[in-house]
Design a protein around this motif. Structure first.
Motif, mmCIF file in Angstrom:
data_model
loop_
_atom_site.group_PDB
_atom_site.id
_atom_site.type_symbol
_atom_site.label_atom_id
_atom_site.label_comp_id
_atom_site.label_asym_id
_atom_site.label_seq_id
_atom_site.Cartn_x
_atom_site.Cartn_y
_atom_site.Cartn_z
ATOM 1 N N GLN A 92 1.137 -1.084 0.459
ATOM 2 C CA GLN A 92 0.190 0.075 -0.270
ATOM 3 C C GLN A 92 0.562 1.125 0.313
ATOM 4 O OE1 GLN A 92 -3.312 0.140 -0.209
ATOM 5 N NE2 GLN A 92 -3.214 -2.335 -0.717
ATOM 6 N N ASN A 93 1.894 0.931 0.388
ATOM 7 C CA ASN A 93 2.508 2.315 0.726
ATOM 8 C C ASN A 93 4.158 2.869 -0.411
ATOM 9 O OD1 ASN A 93 1.689 3.995 2.874
ATOM 10 N ND2 ASN A 93 1.606 1.893 3.183
ATOM 11 N N LEU A 94 4.203 1.475 -1.022
ATOM 12 C CA LEU A 94 5.445 1.300 -1.846
ATOM 13 C C LEU A 94 5.309 2.844 -2.986
ATOM 14 C CD1 LEU A 94 6.772 -1.964 -2.579
ATOM 15 C CD2 LEU A 94 7.789 0.047 -1.249
ATOM 16 N N GLY A 95 6.220 3.488 -3.365
ATOM 17 C CA GLY A 95 5.923 4.860 -4.637
ATOM 18 C C GLY A 95 5.263 3.959 -6.076
ATOM 19 N N GLY A 96 6.044 2.887 -6.586
ATOM 20 C CA GLY A 96 5.094 2.524 -7.189
ATOM 21 C C GLY A 96 4.705 1.071 -7.638
ATOM 22 N N GLU A 97 4.514 0.193 -8.984
ATOM 23 C CA GLU A 97 3.658 -0.906 -9.088
ATOM 24 C C GLU A 97 3.878 -1.912 -7.591
ATOM 25 O OE1 GLU A 97 0.856 -2.557 -12.106
ATOM 26 O OE2 GLU A 97 3.109 -1.731 -12.789
ATOM 27 N N SER A 98 3.392 -2.606 -7.335
ATOM 28 C CA SER A 98 3.759 -3.516 -6.448
ATOM 29 C C SER A 98 2.463 -4.815 -6.290
ATOM 30 C CB SER A 98 4.117 -3.454 -4.574
ATOM 31 O OG SER A 98 2.972 -2.935 -4.116
ATOM 32 N N ILE A 99 2.799 -6.112 -6.147
ATOM 33 C CA ILE A 99 2.113 -7.116 -5.983
ATOM 34 C C ILE A 99 2.418 -7.891 -4.837
ATOM 35 C CG2 ILE A 99 3.639 -8.889 -7.386
ATOM 36 C CD1 ILE A 99 0.737 -10.165 -8.443
ATOM 37 N N VAL A 100 1.792 -8.545 -4.123
ATOM 38 C CA VAL A 100 2.165 -9.572 -3.052
ATOM 39 C C VAL A 100 1.645 -11.291 -3.303
ATOM 40 C CG1 VAL A 100 1.347 -9.802 -0.359
ATOM 41 C CG2 VAL A 100 1.857 -7.742 -1.344
ATOM 42 N N GLU A 101 2.372 -11.920 -2.284
ATOM 43 C CA GLU A 101 1.564 -12.880 -3.062
ATOM 44 C C GLU A 101 2.272 -13.618 -1.580
ATOM 45 O OE1 GLU A 101 2.742 -17.854 -5.623
ATOM 46 O OE2 GLU A 101 2.938 -15.718 -6.423
ATOM 47 N N VAL A 102 1.365 -14.532 -0.728
ATOM 48 C CA VAL A 102 1.491 -15.455 0.348
ATOM 49 C C VAL A 102 1.382 -16.622 -0.172
ATOM 50 C CG1 VAL A 102 0.482 -15.649 2.979
ATOM 51 C CG2 VAL A 102 0.371 -13.574 1.524
ATOM 52 N N VAL A 103 2.855 -17.067 0.405
ATOM 53 C CA VAL A 103 3.494 -18.351 0.019
ATOM 54 C C VAL A 103 3.109 -19.445 1.355
ATOM 55 C CG1 VAL A 103 4.604 -18.345 -1.799
ATOM 56 C CG2 VAL A 103 5.693 -17.878 0.435
ATOM 57 N N ALA A 104 2.569 -20.758 1.705
ATOM 58 C CA ALA A 104 2.428 -21.357 2.917
ATOM 59 C C ALA A 104 3.624 -21.609 3.020
ATOM 60 C CB ALA A 104 0.932 -22.688 1.971
ATOM 61 N N THR A 105 3.842 -21.544 3.808
ATOM 62 C CA THR A 105 5.524 -21.440 4.879
ATOM 63 C C THR A 105 5.701 -21.027 5.864
ATOM 64 O OG1 THR A 105 6.776 -19.215 3.859
ATOM 65 C CG2 THR A 105 7.107 -21.249 2.189
ATOM 66 N N GLU A 106 6.347 -22.081 6.533
ATOM 67 C CA GLU A 106 6.116 -21.635 7.820
ATOM 68 C C GLU A 106 8.319 -20.705 8.025
ATOM 69 O OE1 GLU A 106 5.227 -24.118 10.833
ATOM 70 O OE2 GLU A 106 3.644 -25.304 9.959
ATOM 71 N N GLY A 107 8.145 -20.789 8.927
ATOM 72 C CA GLY A 107 9.146 -19.297 9.930
ATOM 73 C C GLY A 107 10.012 -18.311 8.985
ATOM 74 N N HIS A 108 11.003 -17.229 9.271
ATOM 75 C CA HIS A 108 11.790 -16.715 9.045
ATOM 76 C C HIS A 108 12.553 -16.587 7.771
ATOM 77 C CE1 HIS A 108 12.279 -12.458 8.239
ATOM 78 N NE2 HIS A 108 13.279 -12.377 8.906
ATOM 79 N N LEU A 109 12.253 -17.803 7.355
ATOM 80 C CA LEU A 109 13.986 -17.981 6.289
ATOM 81 C C LEU A 109 13.064 -19.105 5.010
ATOM 82 C CD1 LEU A 109 16.910 -17.952 8.484
ATOM 83 C CD2 LEU A 109 16.252 -15.863 7.040
ATOM 84 N N PRO A 110 12.047 -18.838 4.738
ATOM 85 C CA PRO A 110 11.395 -19.974 3.576
ATOM 86 C C PRO A 110 12.785 -20.961 2.575
ATOM 87 C CG PRO A 110 10.692 -17.846 3.079
ATOM 88 C CD PRO A 110 11.206 -17.994 3.982
ATOM 89 N N GLN A 111 13.406 -19.826 2.707
ATOM 90 C CA GLN A 111 14.962 -20.020 1.427
ATOM 91 C C GLN A 111 15.227 -20.853 1.825
ATOM 92 O OE1 GLN A 111 14.401 -17.007 2.349
ATOM 93 N NE2 GLN A 111 16.617 -16.458 3.418
#
Length: 106
Positions: A65-84
């Protein structure tokens, strides 16, 4: 969470000098760059883990909502802070999709 990558990350993290750990933690937890989000005008692909205790989904929505350009959000079914590290099998296909396609194509 038992992968070799997670174990190596933890080993590295716990072997850091305490003064460096403190400096890093202060940078992460006390830094506030919300005032400059509007200056970011490049398209942004925000990929958010569903169960990230460190960064809740509301944060990715705020960024969107607050970035100055276009953006997209994708929420992925992972747990934890380091999904990589914890869920590369889930994250890699999502990353490849976002690398291959522009925001308008997703």
């Amino acid at each position: 969470m038992d992968s070799m990558a997670v174990q190596e990350f933890c080993r590295t993290l716990f072997n850091m000098r305490p003064d460096i750990t403190l400096s890093l933690a202060q940078t992460i937890f006390l830094g506030d760059t919300r005032h400059i989000l509007g200056l970011v005008t490049l398209p942004c692909h925000i990929i958010q883990g569903m169960k990230d205790l460190a960064v809740p989904v509301a944060v990715s929505e705020y960024l969107h909502q607050n970035l100055g350009g276009e953006s997209i959000v994708e929420v992925v079914a992972t747990e934890g802070h380091l999904p990589q590290l914890s869920s590369p099998d889930i994250l890699i296909p999502v990353l490849l999709k976002h690398i291959r396609y522009g925001i308008a194509e997703l």
